[in-house]
Scaffold this motif. Structure first.
Motif, PDB file in Angstrom:
ATOM      1  N   GLU A  66     -28.854  36.637  60.954  1.00 12.15           N
ATOM      2  CA  GLU A  66     -29.195  38.065  61.116  1.00 12.15           C
ATOM      3  C   GLU A  66     -30.705  38.267  61.054  1.00 12.15           C
ATOM      4  OE1 GLU A  66     -27.267  40.788  61.657  1.00 12.15           O
ATOM      5  OE2 GLU A  66     -25.314  39.802  61.568  1.00 12.15           O
ATOM      6  N   ALA A  69     -32.332  36.758  64.229  1.00 14.70           N
ATOM      7  CA  ALA A  69     -32.017  37.514  65.444  1.00 14.70           C
ATOM      8  C   ALA A  69     -32.870  38.771  65.576  1.00 14.70           C
ATOM      9  CB  ALA A  69     -30.536  37.880  65.467  1.00 14.70           C
ATOM     10  N   SER A  96     -35.298  33.158  67.519  1.00 13.25           N
ATOM     11  CA  SER A  96     -34.766  34.526  67.493  1.00 13.25           C
ATOM     12  C   SER A  96     -33.748  34.736  68.616  1.00 13.25           C
ATOM     13  CB  SER A  96     -35.918  35.527  67.613  1.00 13.25           C
ATOM     14  OG  SER A  96     -35.428  36.840  67.598  1.00 13.25           O
ATOM     15  N   ASN A  97     -34.113  34.298  69.814  1.00 17.22           N
ATOM     16  CA  ASN A  97     -33.221  34.433  70.966  1.00 17.22           C
ATOM     17  C   ASN A  97     -31.882  33.740  70.712  1.00 17.22           C
ATOM     18  OD1 ASN A  97     -32.764  34.826  74.049  1.00 17.22           O
ATOM     19  ND2 ASN A  97     -32.408  32.659  73.699  1.00 17.22           N
ATOM     20  N   ALA A  99     -30.517  32.846  67.889  1.00 16.47           N
ATOM     21  CA  ALA A  99     -29.772  33.504  66.805  1.00 16.47           C
ATOM     22  C   ALA A  99     -28.985  34.691  67.352  1.00 16.47           C
ATOM     23  CB  ALA A  99     -30.726  33.949  65.696  1.00 16.47           C
ATOM     24  N   GLU A 100     -29.618  35.477  68.220  1.00 18.99           N
ATOM     25  CA  GLU A 100     -28.912  36.608  68.850  1.00 18.99           C
ATOM     26  C   GLU A 100     -27.698  36.127  69.618  1.00 18.99           C
ATOM     27  OE1 GLU A 100     -31.081  39.768  70.996  1.00 18.99           O
ATOM     28  OE2 GLU A 100     -32.885  38.641  70.411  1.00 18.99           O
TER      29      GLU A 100
END
Length: 188
Positions: A66, A69, A96-97, A99-100
């Protein structure tokens, strides 16, 4: 019995080889960590990446999906400047990408692990290599997983990275057969 030679005399590499490499994991946090580290390795040695592992854990709050992301580009720049991580911004943005994308897959499949392990019929592929030179850099399965992850928007998931990732989470056991850490020798 002789062990795999690739860890060399590095205690850090030997520790990874002996306790993590090719050991089955179904933990989404760990799987995300390995996907991140394997992606960070692109063009670098695994030894360099492992030496920065604690920096990654600190920067990305132990690979909290979380948190990762929702990182902004500004926060990623802060991480690049202030933490012991690979400084390539595209690699950091992929954290980040990806994780999303994993959060989306979790909603669809219950877990990222369920999604990935379905490619291997929910059991590890145990290879029987006599020499490390026999271990492939990629396989048809890593190519398939790579293509599917790319279609879902993942970054730094080429077939060679994915094959290393499969080893990292135990989807594949590529210890040489004489290695005491090969699955069949661990059981014995």
């Amino acid at each position: 019995m002789s062990t795999c030679l690739w860890p060399g005399d590095s205690e850090m590499m030997q520790e990874y080889h002996n306790n993590e490499w090719c050991v089955v994991s179904t933990d989404d946090r760990y799987i995300f960590e390995m996907l991140t580290l394997e992606g960070a390795q692109a063009g670098l040695s695994w030894k360099i990446v492992l030496s920065k592992r604690s920096g990654y854990k600190e920067a990305f709050r132990n690979f909290d999906l979380e948190y990762c992301a929702n990182l902004t580009d500004e926060e990623l720049l802060h991480i690049r400047e202030n933490y012991l991580v690979i400084k390539n911004l595209k690699k950091l943005q992929s954290v980040s990408n990806n994780a999303e994308r994993i959060l989306t897959i979790q909603q669809e499949f219950g877990s990222f692990s369920n999604f990935l392990w379905s490619y291997a019929d929910d059991k590890p592929i145990i290879n029987h290599w006599k020499e490390e030179a026999e271990v492939p850099a990629q396989t048809d399965l890593s190519v398939k997983i790579s293509k599917d992850l790319k279609k879902r928007g993942f970054k730094f998931v080429g077939p060679v990275i994915i094959y290393s990732f499969m080893q990292a989470i135990g989807m594949v056991d590529d210890h040489i057969t004489a290695c005491p850490y090969h699955t069949e020798n661990r059981r014995g």
